[in-house]
Write an enzyme that holds these catalytic residues in place. Structure first.
Site, short mmCIF file in Angstrom:
data_model
loop_
_atom_site.label_atom_id
_atom_site.label_comp_id
_atom_site.label_asym_id
_atom_site.label_seq_id
_atom_site.Cartn_x
_atom_site.Cartn_y
_atom_site.Cartn_z
N ASN A 121 -7.48 -35.97 1.34
CA ASN A 121 -7.95 -37.17 2.03
C ASN A 121 -7.79 -36.96 3.53
OD1 ASN A 121 -7.07 -37.82 -0.73
ND2 ASN A 121 -7.73 -39.89 -0.18
N THR B 37 -8.21 -34.11 -4.40
CA THR B 37 -8.96 -34.20 -3.15
C THR B 37 -8.02 -34.26 -1.96
OG1 THR B 37 -9.05 -36.62 -3.17
CG2 THR B 37 -10.90 -35.44 -4.21
N GLU C 104 -12.99 -37.66 1.51
CA GLU C 104 -12.19 -36.84 0.60
C GLU C 104 -12.93 -35.55 0.33
OE1 GLU C 104 -10.33 -38.90 -2.95
OE2 GLU C 104 -12.02 -40.20 -2.46
N1 RBF Z 1 -15.79 -42.34 -6.65
C1 RBF Z 1 -16.62 -43.29 -7.11
O1 RBF Z 1 -16.20 -44.40 -7.34
N2 RBF Z 1 -17.96 -43.04 -7.31
C2 RBF Z 1 -18.49 -41.82 -7.11
O2 RBF Z 1 -19.70 -41.66 -7.29
C3 RBF Z 1 -17.62 -40.77 -6.68
N3 RBF Z 1 -18.09 -39.51 -6.53
C4 RBF Z 1 -17.22 -38.52 -6.15
C5 RBF Z 1 -17.71 -37.23 -6.02
C6 RBF Z 1 -16.87 -36.20 -5.66
C7 RBF Z 1 -17.42 -34.81 -5.55
C8 RBF Z 1 -15.50 -36.46 -5.37
C9 RBF Z 1 -14.60 -35.39 -4.93
C10 RBF Z 1 -15.03 -37.75 -5.48
C11 RBF Z 1 -15.87 -38.79 -5.88
N4 RBF Z 1 -15.42 -40.09 -6.01
C12 RBF Z 1 -16.25 -41.09 -6.45
C13 RBF Z 1 -14.09 -40.47 -5.51
C14 RBF Z 1 -13.02 -40.61 -6.54
O3 RBF Z 1 -13.03 -41.94 -6.96
C15 RBF Z 1 -11.72 -40.28 -5.80
O4 RBF Z 1 -11.70 -38.92 -5.48
C16 RBF Z 1 -10.49 -40.60 -6.61
O5 RBF Z 1 -10.46 -41.96 -6.89
C17 RBF Z 1 -9.23 -40.24 -5.85
O6 RBF Z 1 -9.12 -40.90 -4.64
MG MG Z 2 -6.87 -37.27 -2.84
#
Ligand code: RBF
Ligand code: MG
Length: 316
Positions: free
Chosen positions: A211, A209, A259
């Site tokens: 940020n 991702t 992100e």
């Molecule tokens: N993190 C969560 O803790 N819960 C989520 O429901 C969640 N959904 C995400 C959905 C997408 C499409 C993306 C790209 C990220 C999501 N994340 C979620 C964030 C994820 O924890 C994070 O990208 C990583 O921890 C890296 O920072």
């Molecule tokens: Mg990232």
């Protein structure tokens, strides 16, 4: 478009102008209607089309920081105004001194002497100056003395309510981004600079991702969205992407972050700026039982986002 920040830059250079004045946060459909009328009137009557606005926003000067987050900051606002065909934008530095100026003097000094204004369009609810004394009636009276016409436009009604910056802000903050384009004339956008994140995205999840460090102010409600990601300053077409506005609760509590996972791009974006166009909200952010279930859900998000972004009405 000529952008001036001091009336002295323009004074004596114009022979006649058609003007509108306001804050224009978002440059939404109501603003667009007003500005288009200025441009058309200017073309028809050989007057320069001029938009007058203030920076910083008067409310922010007069009330401190207690204003809602803006939909558009100055740079984007100027781009949008310029795209409507306006020839000149006067961005007046707003100060308490300017706020104290009696409306009559403001009109004489800036609009009549400075801009050679011959015609003025104002929004249905516009008034300026102390106690909102600079209203339609005052402008009409002054127009007769100073030789300019004044037209006040009706509000633009969409979905049985007036289009306003507040209404758009409320939709965005409720996550209802799909309902924004009829009012704003485009998807809600949020720009940010790509900075280093936790590194968890690609290493642990397999979904890198970008940020974002916010450039813009207004953020949509926490959650997962189908978006277009535009790399600013590049001529590549915007990429289909998914965005998470949230706290990554699966990995503990983190400060709010924005992100973006760009589906068909495998490239380092550090140092670039992205503009995210929010198309549709997919779901709430949730606390998963570890990376496995989160990854499965992100795959599902991506599948859904691809469908949404390929459907009619989702194109930029
Ligand atoms: N993190 C969560 O803790 N819960 C989520 O429901 C969640 N959904 C995400 C959905 C997408 C499409 C993306 C790209 C990220 C999501 N994340 C979620 C964030 C994820 O924890 C994070 O990208 C990583 O921890 C890296 O920072
Ligand atoms: Mg990232």
């Amino acid at each position: 478009m000529i952008v001036a920040t001091d009336i002295a830059e323009l004074e004596g250079t114009l022979s006649a102008s058609c003007v509108t004045i306001g804050n224009f946060d978002g440059v939404h459909k109501g603003h667009q209607e007003l500005i288009q009328r200025v441009v058309q009137h200017g073309q028809k009557h050989a007057m320069l089309s001029v938009v007058v606005t203030f920076e910083p926003h008067p409310l922010r000067v007069l009330t401190g920081k207690k204003t809602p987050p803006f939909i558009t900051l100055l740079e984007q606002k100027l781009d949008l105004i310029s795209e409507l065909g306006v020839e000149c934008c006067l961005v007046l530095p707003f100060s308490r001194a300017l706020a104290e100026l009696p409306p009559e003097e403001f009109v004489r000094r800036y609009l009549v002497q400075g801009l050679c204004m011959r015609h003025l369009y104002i929004g249905y609810d516009y008034a300026f100056g102390k106690g909102r004394a600079g209203n339609y009636d005052l402008l009409r009276r002054m127009g007769e003395d100073c030789g300019f016409g004044v037209e006040r436009l009706d509000p633009v009604i969409i979905g049985s309510a007036v289009v306003s910056s507040t209404r758009i802000r409320d939709l965005v903050q409720a996550g209802d981004v799909w309902d924004v384009p009829p009012l704003l004339g485009r998807f809600f956008q949020f720009a940010g600079e790509v900075i280093h994140g936790a590194g968890r995205g690609s290493r642990l999840l397999g979904f890198p991702t970008a940020n974002l460090r916010p450039i813009d102010e207004l953020l949509p409600k926490r959650g997962i969205y189908a978006v277009w990601a535009e790399i600013l300053g590049s001529d590549e077409a915007p990429f289909a992407a998914v965005a998470n506005v949230g706290h990554n609760p699966t990995f503990g509590e983190h400060p709010l972050s924005v992100e973006v996972h760009i589906m068909d791009l495998d490239r380092d974006l550090y140092g670039s700026a992205l503009r995210i166009h929010f198309v549709q909200r997919l779901r709430d952010e949730m606390k998963f039982d570890g990376p496995g279930p989160l990854v499965a859900r992100i795959k599902e998000d991506i599948r859904l986002a691809r469908q949404i972004l390929a459907a009619p009405g989702a194109e930029l």
